[in-house]
Structures are given as C-alpha cells and as structure tokens.
Design an enzyme around this catalytic site. Structure first.
Site, PDB file in Angstrom:
ATOM      1  N   GLY A 126      -8.467   0.793   7.297  1.00 23.75           N
ATOM      2  CA  GLY A 126      -9.457   1.469   8.131  1.00 23.75           C
ATOM      3  C   GLY A 126      -9.391   2.930   7.762  1.00 23.75           C
ATOM      4  N   GLU A 127      -9.296   3.773   8.743  1.00 25.94           N
ATOM      5  CA  GLU A 127      -9.186   5.212   8.498  1.00 25.94           C
ATOM      6  C   GLU A 127      -7.907   5.684   9.186  1.00 25.94           C
ATOM      7  OE1 GLU A 127     -10.828   7.267   6.517  1.00 25.94           O
ATOM      8  OE2 GLU A 127      -9.429   8.772   7.260  1.00 25.94           O
ATOM      9  N   SER A 128      -6.919   6.069   8.372  1.00 26.92           N
ATOM     10  CA  SER A 128      -5.596   6.343   8.935  1.00 26.92           C
ATOM     11  C   SER A 128      -5.616   7.464   9.975  1.00 26.92           C
ATOM     12  CB  SER A 128      -4.596   6.667   7.825  1.00 26.92           C
ATOM     13  OG  SER A 128      -5.055   7.744   7.045  1.00 26.92           O
ATOM     14  N   CYS A 164      -3.201  -0.567   3.147  1.00 21.31           N
ATOM     15  CA  CYS A 164      -4.080   0.589   2.926  1.00 21.31           C
ATOM     16  C   CYS A 164      -3.843   1.672   3.999  1.00 21.31           C
ATOM     17  CB  CYS A 164      -5.524   0.129   2.850  1.00 21.31           C
ATOM     18  SG  CYS A 164      -6.537   1.268   1.924  1.00 21.31           S
ATOM     19  N   ARG A 168      -3.307  10.028   0.019  1.00 19.42           N
ATOM     20  CA  ARG A 168      -4.541   9.407   0.527  1.00 19.42           C
ATOM     21  C   ARG A 168      -5.653   9.542  -0.505  1.00 19.42           C
ATOM     22  NH1 ARG A 168      -6.872  11.886   5.377  1.00 19.42           N
ATOM     23  NH2 ARG A 168      -7.992   9.927   5.558  1.00 19.42           N
ATOM     24  N   ILE A 190      -9.727  -0.074  -1.783  1.00 17.30           N
ATOM     25  CA  ILE A 190     -10.895   0.604  -1.193  1.00 17.30           C
ATOM     26  C   ILE A 190     -10.458   1.975  -0.685  1.00 17.30           C
ATOM     27  CG2 ILE A 190     -12.678   0.484   0.605  1.00 17.30           C
ATOM     28  CD1 ILE A 190     -12.170  -2.597   0.624  1.00 17.30           C
ATOM     29  N   ARG A 191     -10.919   3.019  -1.366  1.00 21.70           N
ATOM     30  CA  ARG A 191     -10.456   4.380  -1.024  1.00 21.70           C
ATOM     31  C   ARG A 191      -8.956   4.348  -0.725  1.00 21.70           C
ATOM     32  NH1 ARG A 191     -13.485   8.437   0.255  1.00 21.70           N
ATOM     33  NH2 ARG A 191     -12.419   8.963   2.177  1.00 21.70           N
ATOM     34  N   HIS A 236      -5.934  -4.406  -0.253  1.00 20.50           N
ATOM     35  CA  HIS A 236      -6.281  -5.338   0.822  1.00 20.50           C
ATOM     36  C   HIS A 236      -6.196  -6.770   0.310  1.00 20.50           C
ATOM     37  CE1 HIS A 236      -8.239  -2.446   3.640  1.00 20.50           C
ATOM     38  NE2 HIS A 236      -8.378  -1.742   2.541  1.00 20.50           N
ATOM     39  N   GLU A 269      -6.118  -9.388   2.138  1.00 21.74           N
ATOM     40  CA  GLU A 269      -6.881 -10.240   3.064  1.00 21.74           C
ATOM     41  C   GLU A 269      -8.329 -10.403   2.621  1.00 21.74           C
ATOM     42  OE1 GLU A 269      -6.081  -7.160   3.619  1.00 21.74           O
ATOM     43  OE2 GLU A 269      -7.803  -6.149   4.521  1.00 21.74           O
TER      44      GLU A 269
HETATM   45  N1  GLN Z   1      -8.875   6.177   2.842  1.00 25.18           N
HETATM   46  C1  GLN Z   1      -8.425   5.573   4.050  1.00 25.18           C
HETATM   47  C2  GLN Z   1      -7.436   6.464   4.798  1.00 25.18           C
HETATM   48  O1  GLN Z   1      -7.045   7.478   4.329  1.00 25.18           O
HETATM   49  C3  GLN Z   1      -7.777   4.230   3.804  1.00 25.18           C
HETATM   50  C4  GLN Z   1      -8.818   3.251   3.321  1.00 25.18           C
HETATM   51  C5  GLN Z   1      -8.543   1.825   3.691  1.00 25.18           C
HETATM   52  O2  GLN Z   1      -7.744   1.513   4.581  1.00 25.18           O
HETATM   53  N2  GLN Z   1      -9.264   0.952   3.065  1.00 25.18           N
HETATM   54  O3  GLN Z   1      -7.060   6.144   5.880  1.00 25.18           O
END
Ligand code: GLN
Length: 203
Positions: free
Chosen positions: A51-53, A83, A112, A140-141, A177, A179
């Site tokens: 997600g977004e940390s 992630c 990150r 993913i990112r 990921h 999953e």
């Molecule tokens: N870029 C996101 C972060 O810094 C992590 C991306 C992800 O969990 N797919 O939190």
C-alpha cells in the site's frame, strides 16, 4: 499438538488486504482484519500488506495500533511484510516523507520507491533461499533493501545483487508482492513460523 487453526491477522488500515486473506485462508488459517489494538490479541501471526507505507504509518498512530504492534513484534509475533509492509518492518528507511516512522524490527535499511522512473512496476522470477523452484514476483513502486544488518539475512536478490527479501527470526519481508501471482509459499513460511512458536509456547 496444534488443534485449532492458526489465527493470522492482516493489518487492514490500507492496501491489498483481501489477496493476503485469501491466500491465508487457502492455507487453512483463520484470518482477522486488524484495525484496532484488541484485534492483535491471540494472534499467531500477522501480515502487513503493500500500500502506501506513510499512510499505513499515520493510520496506525491514529488507530492506536503503533505501540501495541511494536510490543507484539518485540515479543516475537511472526510477521510477514510485503512492499510497504517491508518498509514498516525496517529499522531504517531512505526516502521517507517528513515525520514518517516505521514499526521496526528488521535490522535493515530500505530505500522507498527505489525502482522509480521508467520501471516503477515489473515482474520477474526469483530464486529464494528455502523455497524450491522459481518464485514469480511483482514489484510495484517497490523498495530495495540497501543494507542488511548482522541480525538479518538476505534470502533473495535480483540479478544485479539488489536484495529484495530478508528474514530475521520471526520476521519476513519482501520488496515484491507474491500474492498478486497466487504465490503462497511466503505465507506458508509465516504459518510454519507461527506453528513453531505455538508449539514452543505449549511445550
Ligand atoms: N511505494 C510504496 C511505499 O513507499 C510501497 C508500494 C507498495 O506497497 N506496492 O509505501
């Protein structure tokens, strides 16, 4: 002897909760969406999803989960972070937003969005210590593990040597990921750790 199903939480503040719960259920675990501190009680393990940390960090403080979670990690709760989940388990991060904190526990530094620019997302096959055959991994990112401290152990690297999965005691973290590819062996590893911990507690 383990009689009841393992009870595994999925931190459900933000991110891809459902996919993790589906894999855990398919492996025979009972799953709990964790949004409140009391939902940590009686867990055998926890998944911190992607997600977004920085958002998960902020929400964990708002929901009063940060401190109990840190205590649980310190007490040896088996936790698997993917992630953003890996970022939250890292003791140190690069590229944090102002004031961003982690729960910590893994003796690593994580950068990150380390694959920024053109290749923010990609899929690859990896070999992972302790898993037979190739693992399909979606990034993913994604973060990159830029330092592996003496307590932690790298268990997967990209062809260029970049570390993308680590283990340390009851903690497991992947930059990618699994999953999203229906890959369940990291979750199975978490369940193995949780089972061992339950067995040790019962002995
Ligand atoms: N870029 C996101 C972060 O810094 C992590 C991306 C992800 O969990 N797919 O939190």
């Amino acid at each position: 002897m383990v009689t009841s199903a393992l009870r595994i939480g999925v931190l459900a503040l933000q991110g891809d909760v459902r996919e993790h719960a589906a894999i855990l259920t398919s492996l025979g675990a009972e799953t709990v969406s964790v949004r409140r501190p009391e939902q940590l009680d009686g867990l055998d393990g926890l998944v911190i999803p992607g997600g977004e940390s920085s958002v998960i960090d902020k929400l964990s403080r708002i929901f009063g989960l940060r401190d109990p979670l840190r205590v649980a990690i310190g007490d040896g709760l088996p936790v698997y972070g993917t992630c953003a989940g890996l970022i939250l388990l890292a003791d140190e991060i690069e590229g944090a937003i102002d004031g961003q904190l982690t729960f910590g526990g893994l003796d690593v530094t994580v950068a990150r969005n380390a694959f920024g620019g053109q290749v923010e997302s990609f899929e690859t096959e990896l070999t992972v210590d302790g898993i037979d055959g190739e693992v399909a991994a979606t990034f993913i990112r994604a973060p990159l593990i830029t330092r592996v401290g003496p307590q932690a152990r790298a268990i997967a690297t990209l062809p260029d040597g970049g570390v993308v999965a680590v283990e340390q005691g009851n903690l497991l973290g992947t930059s990618f990921h699994p999953e999203m590819n229906g890959e369940s062996r990291f979750h199975a590893r978490l369940l193995d750790t949780a089972r061992r911990r339950r067995g040790a507690a019962a002995a």
